[in-house]
Design an enzyme around this catalytic site. Sequence first.
Site, PDB file in Angstrom:
ATOM      1  N   GLY A  44       0.841  -1.193   0.000  1.00  0.00           N
ATOM      2  CA  GLY A  44       0.000   0.000   0.000  1.00  0.00           C
ATOM      3  C   GLY A  44       0.869   1.232   0.000  1.00  0.00           C
ATOM      4  O   GLY A  44       1.760   1.367   0.828  1.00  0.00           O
TER       5      GLY A  44
ATOM      6  N   GLY B  84       0.381   5.343  -0.192  1.00  0.00           N
ATOM      7  CA  GLY B  84      -0.578   6.427  -0.324  1.00  0.00           C
ATOM      8  C   GLY B  84       0.056   7.756  -0.016  1.00  0.00           C
ATOM      9  O   GLY B  84       1.269   7.895  -0.021  1.00  0.00           O
ATOM     10  N   LYS B  85      -0.812   8.713   0.252  1.00  0.00           N
ATOM     11  CA  LYS B  85      -0.345  10.064   0.542  1.00  0.00           C
ATOM     12  C   LYS B  85       0.399  10.091   1.872  1.00  0.00           C
ATOM     13  O   LYS B  85       1.349  10.810   2.041  1.00  0.00           O
ATOM     14  CB  LYS B  85      -1.525  11.025   0.659  1.00  0.00           C
ATOM     15  CG  LYS B  85      -2.270  11.244  -0.620  1.00  0.00           C
ATOM     16  CD  LYS B  85      -3.372  12.292  -0.442  1.00  0.00           C
ATOM     17  CE  LYS B  85      -4.307  12.026   0.721  1.00  0.00           C
ATOM     18  NZ  LYS B  85      -5.120  10.799   0.622  1.00  0.00           N
TER      19      LYS B  85
ATOM     20  N   LYS C 216       4.417  -0.212   8.491  1.00  0.00           N
ATOM     21  CA  LYS C 216       3.822   1.009   7.924  1.00  0.00           C
ATOM     22  C   LYS C 216       4.721   2.180   8.276  1.00  0.00           C
ATOM     23  O   LYS C 216       4.939   2.488   9.448  1.00  0.00           O
ATOM     24  CB  LYS C 216       2.425   1.194   8.534  1.00  0.00           C
ATOM     25  CG  LYS C 216       1.701   2.453   8.094  1.00  0.00           C
ATOM     26  CD  LYS C 216       0.256   2.430   8.607  1.00  0.00           C
ATOM     27  CE  LYS C 216      -0.492   3.707   8.239  1.00  0.00           C
ATOM     28  NZ  LYS C 216      -1.881   3.697   8.739  1.00  0.00           N
TER      29      LYS C 216
ATOM     30  N   VAL D  42      -2.902  -8.860   7.932  1.00  0.00           N
ATOM     31  CA  VAL D  42      -4.246  -9.383   7.712  1.00  0.00           C
ATOM     32  C   VAL D  42      -4.292  -9.969   6.309  1.00  0.00           C
ATOM     33  O   VAL D  42      -3.916  -9.300   5.347  1.00  0.00           O
ATOM     34  CB  VAL D  42      -5.294  -8.242   7.818  1.00  0.00           C
ATOM     35  CG1 VAL D  42      -6.684  -8.763   7.498  1.00  0.00           C
ATOM     36  CG2 VAL D  42      -5.246  -7.598   9.190  1.00  0.00           C
TER      37      VAL D  42
ATOM     38  N   ASP E 105     -11.720   7.641  10.800  1.00  0.00           N
ATOM     39  CA  ASP E 105     -11.501   7.588   9.345  1.00  0.00           C
ATOM     40  C   ASP E 105     -12.073   6.275   8.823  1.00  0.00           C
ATOM     41  O   ASP E 105     -11.521   5.652   7.918  1.00  0.00           O
ATOM     42  CB  ASP E 105     -10.005   7.708   9.042  1.00  0.00           C
ATOM     43  CG  ASP E 105      -9.728   7.965   7.560  1.00  0.00           C
ATOM     44  OD1 ASP E 105     -10.641   8.444   6.851  1.00  0.00           O
ATOM     45  OD2 ASP E 105      -8.620   7.666   7.104  1.00  0.00           O
TER      46      ASP E 105
ATOM     47  N   ASN F 193     -10.548   1.592   4.875  1.00  0.00           N
ATOM     48  CA  ASN F 193      -9.824   1.223   6.092  1.00  0.00           C
ATOM     49  C   ASN F 193     -10.412  -0.011   6.761  1.00  0.00           C
ATOM     50  O   ASN F 193     -10.299  -0.198   7.966  1.00  0.00           O
ATOM     51  CB  ASN F 193      -9.782   2.407   7.068  1.00  0.00           C
ATOM     52  CG  ASN F 193      -8.757   3.432   6.622  1.00  0.00           C
ATOM     53  OD1 ASN F 193      -7.759   3.070   5.995  1.00  0.00           O
ATOM     54  ND2 ASN F 193      -8.995   4.695   6.929  1.00  0.00           N
TER      55      ASN F 193
ATOM     56  N   ASP G  60      -5.829   1.372  10.466  1.00  0.00           N
ATOM     57  CA  ASP G  60      -5.548   2.792  10.257  1.00  0.00           C
ATOM     58  C   ASP G  60      -6.126   3.675  11.379  1.00  0.00           C
ATOM     59  O   ASP G  60      -7.148   4.324  11.215  1.00  0.00           O
ATOM     60  CB  ASP G  60      -6.116   3.198   8.884  1.00  0.00           C
ATOM     61  CG  ASP G  60      -5.371   4.374   8.279  1.00  0.00           C
ATOM     62  OD1 ASP G  60      -4.432   4.875   8.931  1.00  0.00           O
ATOM     63  OD2 ASP G  60      -5.733   4.798   7.168  1.00  0.00           O
TER      64      ASP G  60
HETATM   65  N1  LIG Z   1      -2.004  -5.049   8.914  1.00  0.00           N
HETATM   66  C1  LIG Z   1      -2.205  -5.022   7.596  1.00  0.00           C
HETATM   67  N2  LIG Z   1      -2.354  -6.177   6.922  1.00  0.00           N
HETATM   68  C2  LIG Z   1      -2.545  -6.175   5.593  1.00  0.00           C
HETATM   69  N3  LIG Z   1      -2.597  -5.061   4.834  1.00  0.00           N
HETATM   70  C3  LIG Z   1      -2.461  -3.881   5.438  1.00  0.00           C
HETATM   71  C4  LIG Z   1      -2.262  -3.792   6.855  1.00  0.00           C
HETATM   72  N4  LIG Z   1      -2.140  -2.477   7.181  1.00  0.00           N
HETATM   73  C5  LIG Z   1      -2.265  -1.790   6.030  1.00  0.00           C
HETATM   74  N5  LIG Z   1      -2.466  -2.605   4.973  1.00  0.00           N
HETATM   75  C6  LIG Z   1      -2.625  -2.216   3.551  1.00  0.00           C
HETATM   76  O1  LIG Z   1      -2.031  -0.951   3.330  1.00  0.00           O
HETATM   77  C7  LIG Z   1      -3.014   0.004   2.949  1.00  0.00           C
HETATM   78  C8  LIG Z   1      -2.729   1.353   3.613  1.00  0.00           C
HETATM   79  O2  LIG Z   1      -2.775   1.193   5.004  1.00  0.00           O
HETATM   80  P1  LIG Z   1      -3.482   2.250   5.938  1.00  0.00           P
HETATM   81  O3  LIG Z   1      -4.893   2.445   5.532  1.00  0.00           O
HETATM   82  O4  LIG Z   1      -3.195   1.835   7.327  1.00  0.00           O
HETATM   83  O5  LIG Z   1      -2.601   3.529   5.607  1.00  0.00           O
HETATM   84  P2  LIG Z   1      -3.019   4.998   5.051  1.00  0.00           P
HETATM   85  O6  LIG Z   1      -2.314   5.973   5.869  1.00  0.00           O
HETATM   86  O7  LIG Z   1      -4.482   5.069   4.891  1.00  0.00           O
HETATM   87  O8  LIG Z   1      -2.398   5.059   3.682  1.00  0.00           O
HETATM   88  P3  LIG Z   1      -2.982   5.981   2.523  1.00  0.00           P
HETATM   89  O9  LIG Z   1      -2.262   7.253   2.646  1.00  0.00           O
HETATM   90  O10 LIG Z   1      -2.659   5.138   1.343  1.00  0.00           O
HETATM   91  O11 LIG Z   1      -4.458   6.154   2.717  1.00  0.00           O
HETATM   92  C9  LIG Z   1      -4.337  -0.611   3.373  1.00  0.00           C
HETATM   93  O12 LIG Z   1      -5.407  -0.193   2.597  1.00  0.00           O
HETATM   94  C10 LIG Z   1      -4.078  -2.084   3.197  1.00  0.00           C
HETATM   95  O13 LIG Z   1      -4.270  -2.475   1.856  1.00  0.00           O
HETATM   96 MG   LIG Z   2      -6.065   4.072   5.171  1.00  0.00          MG
END
Ligand SMILES: Nc1ncnc2c1ncn2[C@@H]1O[C@H](COP(=O)(O)OP(=O)(O)OP(=O)(O)O)[C@@H](O)[C@H]1O
Ligand SMILES: [Mg+2]
Length: 297
Positions: free
Chosen positions: A100, A102-103, A121, A189, A229, A234, A246
Site C-alpha cells: 500500500g 498512499g499520501k 507502515k 491481515v 476515518d 480502512n 488505520d
Molecule cells: N495489517 C495489515 N495487513 C494487511 N494489509 C495492510 C495492513 N495495514 C495496512 N495494509 C494495507 O495498506 C493500505 C494502507 O494502510 P493504511 O490504511 O493503514 O494507511 P493509510 O495511511 O491510509 O495510507 P494511505 O495514505 O494510502 O491512505 C491498506 O489499505 C491495506 O491495503
Molecule cells: Mg487508510
Amino acid sequence: MSSAQIASKAVKQLDPEDIIVLKGLEKTLTRFESIPIEALKRITKLDAGKIEFRLGRLNAFGFVMKSQFGYTLVSSGLDALALHSLVRRGLISGMGRSIGMGKESDVYEVISDAGEKAVIKFYRIGRISFRATRLKRSYSKPDAHNQWLEINIEAARKEEEGLVRALAAGVTTPKFIARDRHAVLMSEVEGLMLHRCRKEDIENPRELLKKILENTRTAYLKAKIINGDLSEYNILFDGEKPWIIDWPQYVNPDHPNASEILERDVENILGYFERKFGEKIDQRKALEYAKGEKKSL
Ligand SMILES: Nc1ncnc2c1ncn2[C@@H]1O[C@H](COP(=O)(O)OP(=O)(O)OP(=O)(O)O)[C@@H](O)[C@H]1O
Ligand SMILES: [Mg+2]
C-alpha cells in the site's frame, strides 16, 4: 525503488559509524536545515575525516542530502534508522512486497526472524510539501521546516495506541508488534480492502455491515476510541471478518467533536453498504447502537 526499499537494501551494509553519523543528523534535524561537519564532530565525537567518509557513503545510499552548508537527513535515512533498529531487536529480517502506498504512508510486507509475515507502515505525512520546502531553503534556521520528523513519529505513536487499545477491547484489528520512530510493525491481515471486494466476494453483506458496526461499538464502549476515518478503504475483509485498520486519527469520546466524528464514521459505512449492496440500516439506530444506547441493531 521507494525510499523504504532503498533503505532496506542498504541497511545490511551499514557500519556502526554510519549509524552514529545518521543518529547525529537525526538529533539535529528539527534545529538545523543543514548541519555543518563542525557541529557533527561535537555530536558524534568522530573526527572530520571519518565523518566526511561516512557522509559520502550515506549520500551514495540516498540517506542524506548535501547542500553548500552541510548535510541533512532525508526520509530514506530515517527509514534506515528505523529498520536498523527493528532488525537489531530481532523483529524483522527482510522486507517484502509493497502492499500500500498512499499520501500518508507506505506499507510493506516484512519477514520476521522466525520467518513469519508481518506488515510495516512508514508514515510519510507531508512528503510532497516538505520536499518542496527543502529544495527552496538553504541555510539552517531553527523554524518549523523539518517538523516532518516529529509529525510522523507522533502519527506512528498514535497508531500504536489506537491498535493496542482497540485490540485489548476485542476489536478485530491487526496485532501491534513494535514501533520505531515513524514506523509501526503489526501483524498482517490476509484480506482485501473492502472497497476492492467485488459483490460476489461477499456472501452476506448485511452480516458484514453488522459486524463492522459491532466493532465500532466495542471500540467506543470498551476501548473508548472512535476510529475517525472509518470507510471501505480502512476495512479489510478476510472472507469471514471485517478488520478495522488505520488508527492514527482516532479520538476519545470526550473529544469536543466526538459526536460528529462517530456519526461520520457510521454514515460512511452505512452509505457504502447502501450504495454497493442495497443494504440499509437506519442511521439513528446504528448510532445509538454504536454508543451503547441500544442493545442490538
Ligand atoms: N495489517 C495489515 N495487513 C494487511 N494489509 C495492510 C495492513 N495495514 C495496512 N495494509 C494495507 O495498506 C493500505 C494502507 O494502510 P493504511 O490504511 O493503514 O494507511 P493509510 O495511511 O491510509 O495510507 P494511505 O495514505 O494510502 O491512505 C491498506 O489499505 C491495506 O491495503
Ligand atoms: Mg487508510
